[in-house]
Design an enzyme around this catalytic site. Structure first.
Site, mmCIF file in Angstrom:
data_model
loop_
_atom_site.group_PDB
_atom_site.id
_atom_site.type_symbol
_atom_site.label_atom_id
_atom_site.label_comp_id
_atom_site.label_asym_id
_atom_site.label_seq_id
_atom_site.Cartn_x
_atom_site.Cartn_y
_atom_site.Cartn_z
ATOM 1 N N ASP A 40 -6.835 -6.814 28.995
ATOM 2 C CA ASP A 40 -6.964 -5.546 27.881
ATOM 3 C C ASP A 40 -7.991 -5.615 26.674
ATOM 4 O OD1 ASP A 40 -5.504 -7.202 26.259
ATOM 5 O OD2 ASP A 40 -4.317 -5.495 25.598
ATOM 6 N N GLU A 41 -8.855 -6.695 26.686
ATOM 7 C CA GLU A 41 -9.587 -6.640 25.633
ATOM 8 C C GLU A 41 -11.065 -6.848 26.072
ATOM 9 O OE1 GLU A 41 -9.113 -10.034 22.893
ATOM 10 O OE2 GLU A 41 -8.090 -11.316 24.503
ATOM 11 N N ASP A 48 -9.185 -3.819 21.815
ATOM 12 C CA ASP A 48 -7.684 -4.365 22.575
ATOM 13 C C ASP A 48 -6.894 -3.114 22.523
ATOM 14 O OD1 ASP A 48 -6.292 -7.288 22.520
ATOM 15 O OD2 ASP A 48 -5.395 -5.526 22.794
#
Ligand code: TTP
Ligand code: MG
Length: 377
Positions: free
Chosen positions: A97-98, A3
């Site tokens: 974003d992960e 992340d």
């Protein structure tokens, strides 16, 4: 699980290095705004994601506010995705974003920890963005490890360490436990993961239904869910053919409202936002018309309902009978949780979250706008 650290803030720091070391908040600063992302320097003052701007301003008056640029963030997100895609055997993009990576088998060649550390370094070097990872036996534990290690984290929790790692943590660290579940569990005295793990599963089932069982498993460090490689949907759509052709304008708009509610809920469930709205009309002579418009990235019902109705007004030729009507949302990108847009107010976001929770629990039609209910004449 990987992340990116303070993702939106880190993107802004790439184009403006003067933001390094300063309290930075991405979001709408006005009374109606919310915090989307904030730097650790701002977190130090108690600011966190999803906090109303009003409170964030009080807690950290010196913060630098930036409205945010979804276009740039999704571009950076794609850049990082491509680096992972090139190196990882199997991965799932879980939000903007992960990522979850299944690297079973890599240990034989490299050692999983070393392999992941090297990937982390490549991402930082190539994209310029800081990223943390958690390495463990399943998705839940890996995700919790990422958040415990942040920022610049690299945490490895081998199988025999899973329980000792989880036990002292707060139940709020388990990804499926949101605000409401947390409150309920606190009320019955369950605060630590260890207590949750030792609570008889029947009690949790009484409180949360089927989810109670899953929760209990996760508290015990068990999560059989697989890393699902991306099957990227390019658009979401729905349409309806009437039993009897109609020219009821209000009825059509009501139906578009229901469509938009349904599709936006799907978008939010997939952590996505869309940038194009298309309305389709087929008349009783089978003439078919489409009209689309661009919108700022969103998964918010209000905006999309409004645009859909406007598009309908633009293309509908009065007094023609309609046979079919449809709505499509396209230009989809991973949107980072449920709050994507800086124009959404707290109340609106809270309302969306509450209705989504009702739908998650009781089914997608459990709650709808009354305006989606006008019977068609
Ligand atoms: P997160 O990964 O939850 O947050 P983050 O990357 O800012 O910080 P961390 O280092 O703790 O990972 O979310 C990723 C991005 O998604 C975040 O930068 C902004 C967006 N987002 C919102 O827009 N609203 C939200 O409520 C949250 C949690 C995130
Ligand atoms: Mg992040």
């Amino acid at each position: 699980h990987m992340d990116l650290d303070t993702f939106f803030v880190s993107c802004e720091r790439l184009i403006n290095p003067a933001l390094w070391g300063k309290p930075v908040i991405i979001g709408g600063k006005s009374d109606r705004g919310v915090v989307a992302s904030c730097s650790y320097e701002a977190r130090y003052f108690g600011v966190h994601a999803a906090m109303p701007a009003r409170y964030a301003r009080q807690r950290c008056p010196d913060a630098i506010w930036i409205r945010g640029d979804m276009e740039m963030y999704s571009q950076k997100s794609t850049e990082v995705t491509e680096i992972i895609q090139e190196k990882a055997p199997l991965f799932e993009k879980a939000s903007i974003d992960e990522f979850y990576l299944d690297i079973s088998g890599m240990d034989r060649f490299f050692g999983s920890y070393q392999w992941t550390s090297e990937l982390q370094n490549s991402i930082i070097q190539e994209s310029g963005l800081p990223i943390s990872f958690g390495l463990s036996a399943n998705k839940t534990v890996a995700k919790i490890a990422t958040s415990e290690g942040k920022p610049n984290g690299k945490l490895y929790i081998p199988q025999q360490k899973v329980k000792p790692f989880l036990n002292p943590l707060s139940i709020s660290k388990i990804p499926m436990i949101g605000h409401a579940s947390q409150k309920l569990l606190f009320r019955v005295g369950i605060k630590q993961i260890q207590t949750l793990a030792e609570t008889p599963v029947e009690i949790l089932e009484q409180l949360f239904g089927k989810n109670g069982r899953v929760m209990h498993r996760k508290a015990n460090g068990i999560d059989p869910s697989e890393v699902l490689p991306e099957q990227e949907a390019k658009s979401l759509s729905t349409e309806h053919t009437f039993g009897k052709d109609s020219m009821d304008i209000n009825g059509m708009k009501s139906l578009l409202t229901a469509f938009a509610e349904k599709l936006c809920y799907q978008l939010r469930k997939q952590n996505k936002v869309c940038s194009v709205v298309t309305v389709k009309i087929r008349y009783n002579n089978f003439d078919t018309h489409n009209r689309q418009c661009k919108i700022p990235y969103s998964a918010s019902d209000d905006l999309i309902i409004e645009r859909a109705k406007e598009l309908f007004d633009k293309i509908y030729e009065k007094r023609l009978r309609i046979r079919l009507i449809g709505l499509r949302l396209s230009g989809l990108v991973g949107g980072g949780h449920q709050i994507n847009l800086f124009d959404d107010t707290n109340q609106k976001i809270a309302l969306l979250q509450a209705t989504d929770q009702i739908r998650n629990r009781y089914g997608k039609y459990a709650i709808q706008r009354a305006s989606a209910f006008k019977p068609l004449k």
